[in-house]
Design an enzyme around this catalytic site. Structure first.
Site, mmCIF file in Angstrom:
data_model
loop_
_atom_site.group_PDB
_atom_site.id
_atom_site.type_symbol
_atom_site.label_atom_id
_atom_site.label_comp_id
_atom_site.label_asym_id
_atom_site.label_seq_id
_atom_site.Cartn_x
_atom_site.Cartn_y
_atom_site.Cartn_z
ATOM 1 N N SER A 16 0.814 -1.218 0.000
ATOM 2 C CA SER A 16 0.000 0.000 0.000
ATOM 3 C C SER A 16 0.847 1.268 0.000
ATOM 4 C CB SER A 16 -0.930 0.009 1.217
ATOM 5 O OG SER A 16 -1.565 1.260 1.305
ATOM 6 N N LYS A 67 -13.539 -4.608 2.450
ATOM 7 C CA LYS A 67 -14.412 -3.448 2.215
ATOM 8 C C LYS A 67 -15.904 -3.720 2.426
ATOM 9 C CE LYS A 67 -11.354 -1.099 -0.998
ATOM 10 N NZ LYS A 67 -11.231 -0.458 -2.300
ATOM 11 N N ALA A 129 -16.873 -8.038 -10.565
ATOM 12 C CA ALA A 129 -18.119 -7.690 -9.862
ATOM 13 C C ALA A 129 -17.952 -7.852 -8.358
ATOM 14 C CB ALA A 129 -19.266 -8.561 -10.380
ATOM 15 N N GLY A 130 -16.765 -7.525 -7.859
ATOM 16 C CA GLY A 130 -16.503 -7.621 -6.416
ATOM 17 C C GLY A 130 -16.679 -6.273 -5.734
ATOM 18 N N TYR A 219 -2.519 -0.713 -9.803
ATOM 19 C CA TYR A 219 -1.382 0.103 -10.219
ATOM 20 C C TYR A 219 -0.141 -0.618 -9.736
ATOM 21 C CZ TYR A 219 -2.123 1.149 -5.347
ATOM 22 O OH TYR A 219 -2.324 1.005 -3.998
ATOM 23 N N GLY A 241 -4.204 2.866 -12.139
ATOM 24 C CA GLY A 241 -5.025 3.588 -11.162
ATOM 25 C C GLY A 241 -4.314 4.459 -10.140
HETATM 26 P P1 ATR Z 1 -12.389 -6.609 -4.760
HETATM 27 O O1 ATR Z 1 -12.838 -6.080 -3.456
HETATM 28 O O2 ATR Z 1 -10.968 -6.240 -5.142
HETATM 29 O O3 ATR Z 1 -13.322 -6.334 -5.887
HETATM 30 P P2 ATR Z 1 -13.383 -9.299 -4.591
HETATM 31 O O4 ATR Z 1 -14.637 -8.836 -3.959
HETATM 32 O O5 ATR Z 1 -12.722 -10.534 -4.076
HETATM 33 O O6 ATR Z 1 -12.251 -8.183 -4.528
HETATM 34 O O7 ATR Z 1 -13.640 -9.453 -6.161
HETATM 35 C C1 ATR Z 1 -12.647 -9.866 -7.015
HETATM 36 C C2 ATR Z 1 -13.168 -9.768 -8.449
HETATM 37 O O8 ATR Z 1 -12.112 -10.170 -9.339
HETATM 38 C C3 ATR Z 1 -14.334 -10.695 -8.733
HETATM 39 O O9 ATR Z 1 -15.136 -10.100 -9.719
HETATM 40 C C4 ATR Z 1 -13.633 -11.931 -9.278
HETATM 41 O O10 ATR Z 1 -14.435 -12.755 -10.093
HETATM 42 P P3 ATR Z 1 -15.448 -13.828 -9.416
HETATM 43 O O11 ATR Z 1 -16.614 -13.040 -8.901
HETATM 44 O O12 ATR Z 1 -15.798 -14.734 -10.532
HETATM 45 O O13 ATR Z 1 -14.653 -14.498 -8.332
HETATM 46 C C5 ATR Z 1 -12.546 -11.293 -10.110
HETATM 47 N N1 ATR Z 1 -11.408 -12.180 -10.347
HETATM 48 C C6 ATR Z 1 -10.451 -12.533 -9.486
HETATM 49 N N2 ATR Z 1 -9.534 -13.333 -10.079
HETATM 50 C C7 ATR Z 1 -9.947 -13.495 -11.356
HETATM 51 C C8 ATR Z 1 -9.438 -14.193 -12.480
HETATM 52 N N3 ATR Z 1 -8.321 -14.915 -12.416
HETATM 53 N N4 ATR Z 1 -10.139 -14.132 -13.645
HETATM 54 C C9 ATR Z 1 -11.271 -13.387 -13.737
HETATM 55 N N5 ATR Z 1 -11.789 -12.704 -12.708
HETATM 56 C C10 ATR Z 1 -11.144 -12.740 -11.535
#
Ligand code: ATR
Length: 274
Positions: A16, A67, A129-130, A219, A241
């Site tokens: 960070s 978060k 979509a996280g 980033y 970013g």
């Molecule tokens: P954040 O708070 O950073 O958004 P998160 O809530 O864990 O973290 O969400 C991670 C996002 O990255 C999700 O959309 C995840 O896809 P899934 O919902 O299918 O898990 C996506 N993600 C993580 N690794 C991925 C990968 N190797 N390929 C595609 N999507 C990925």
């Protein structure tokens, strides 16, 4: 008198840049603060937040993966935090925890003010979509785009977000690997955590044209996998970013200290030392 304490909690958090940014803001504005890096494993969040509060801490930034979870600890949520269902800024006021979300604000300020983009009438594709996506959808829709598509590996999670934001604008969902390319995208935002995990998923190449601006919420010291990919696809611009990082931090600083720092010199400094 003791210096007011702030910090960032995440896991992992060693990468960070928030401590450096907040130190630069403090120097610039003459505010005396201390800002700590706090590694907090999943499952330990509540204990860590309460301890920080108990020992007189004034505010926290909350980052991956906490978060969403942290919103449950808040006594009050700002409208933008409650719309996002995600919190990145805590303020400890009179024994209560106030939660806010400055991510969307930070992204929009970077896109519109620093990068000079106009999003009105734009076709936008958001990958992921996280928690990161939840924080930016509301502010993006406020810019009145023509369309906003959320593409995710797990379709159900993108669909949940569409339901959540359906009343706010033209939002739709699809699978990560089958993005419809009937429309050309003006802006593609990578909000997946794939890069953080060192993954490079098959991003949808056909969605990029020479008119597309690609923006990675991640980033790094070196170009991120998504930003390299975007250049390889011939995107008009590929942006990491850093600007969003500095802008969301400035908004947190304003919430805590009531003073808005000037972000331009801090961003410049970050890019020089990056
Ligand atoms: P954040 O708070 O950073 O958004 P998160 O809530 O864990 O973290 O969400 C991670 C996002 O990255 C999700 O959309 C995840 O896809 P899934 O919902 O299918 O898990 C996506 N993600 C993580 N690794 C991925 C990968 N190797 N390929 C595609 N999507 C990925």
């Amino acid at each position: 008198m003791a210096v007011d304490r702030y910090g960032v909690m995440g896991y992992p958090v060693s990468h960070s840049r928030s401590p450096v940014i907040h130190r630069l803001f403090a120097l610039q504005t003459g505010e005396e603060i201390q800002y700590e890096l706090l590694q907090v494993a999943p499952g330990k969040l509540e204990m860590a937040v309460r301890q920080f509060q108990r020992t007189g801490g004034k505010g926290l930034n909350i980052t991956v993966p906490h978060k969403s979870e942290v919103s449950k600890l808040c006594d009050h949520l700002s409208e933008r935090a409650s719309t996002a269902g995600a919190v990145n800024t805590l303020s400890f006021l009179g024994g209560e925890i106030h939660g806010d979300n400055t991510d969307g604000f930070g992204l929009l300020r970077d896109l519109v003010v620093n990068q000079g983009l106009s999003l009105e009438g734009a076709n936008i594709l958001v990958l992921g979509a996280g928690g990161a996506t939840r924080g930016i959808i509301g502010p993006l829709l406020e810019m009145e785009p023509e369309s906003l598509r959320i593409a995710n590996r797990t379709l159900g999670k993108a669909q949940e977000l569409v339901e959540r934001f359906a009343l706010s604008g033209p939002v739709s969902a699809c699978r990560f690997n089958v993005v419809p390319v009937t429309e050309t995208y003006d802006l593609i935002i990578n909000a997946t955590s794939a890069g953080l995990q060192g993954d490079s998923p098959p991003y949808p190449g056909a969605a990029v044209s020479d008119q597309t601006v690609c923006y990675d919420l991640s980033y790094g010291l070196k170009p991120t996998p998504f930003s390299i990919w975007a250049r390889e696809q011939g995107a008009k611009r590929s942006i990491m970013g850093w600007g969003m990082l500095v802008e969301q931090a400035a908004e947190s600083f304003r919430i805590w200290r009531g003073v808005r720092p000037d972000t331009a010199p801090v961003l410049k400094q970050m890019l020089i030392t990056a």
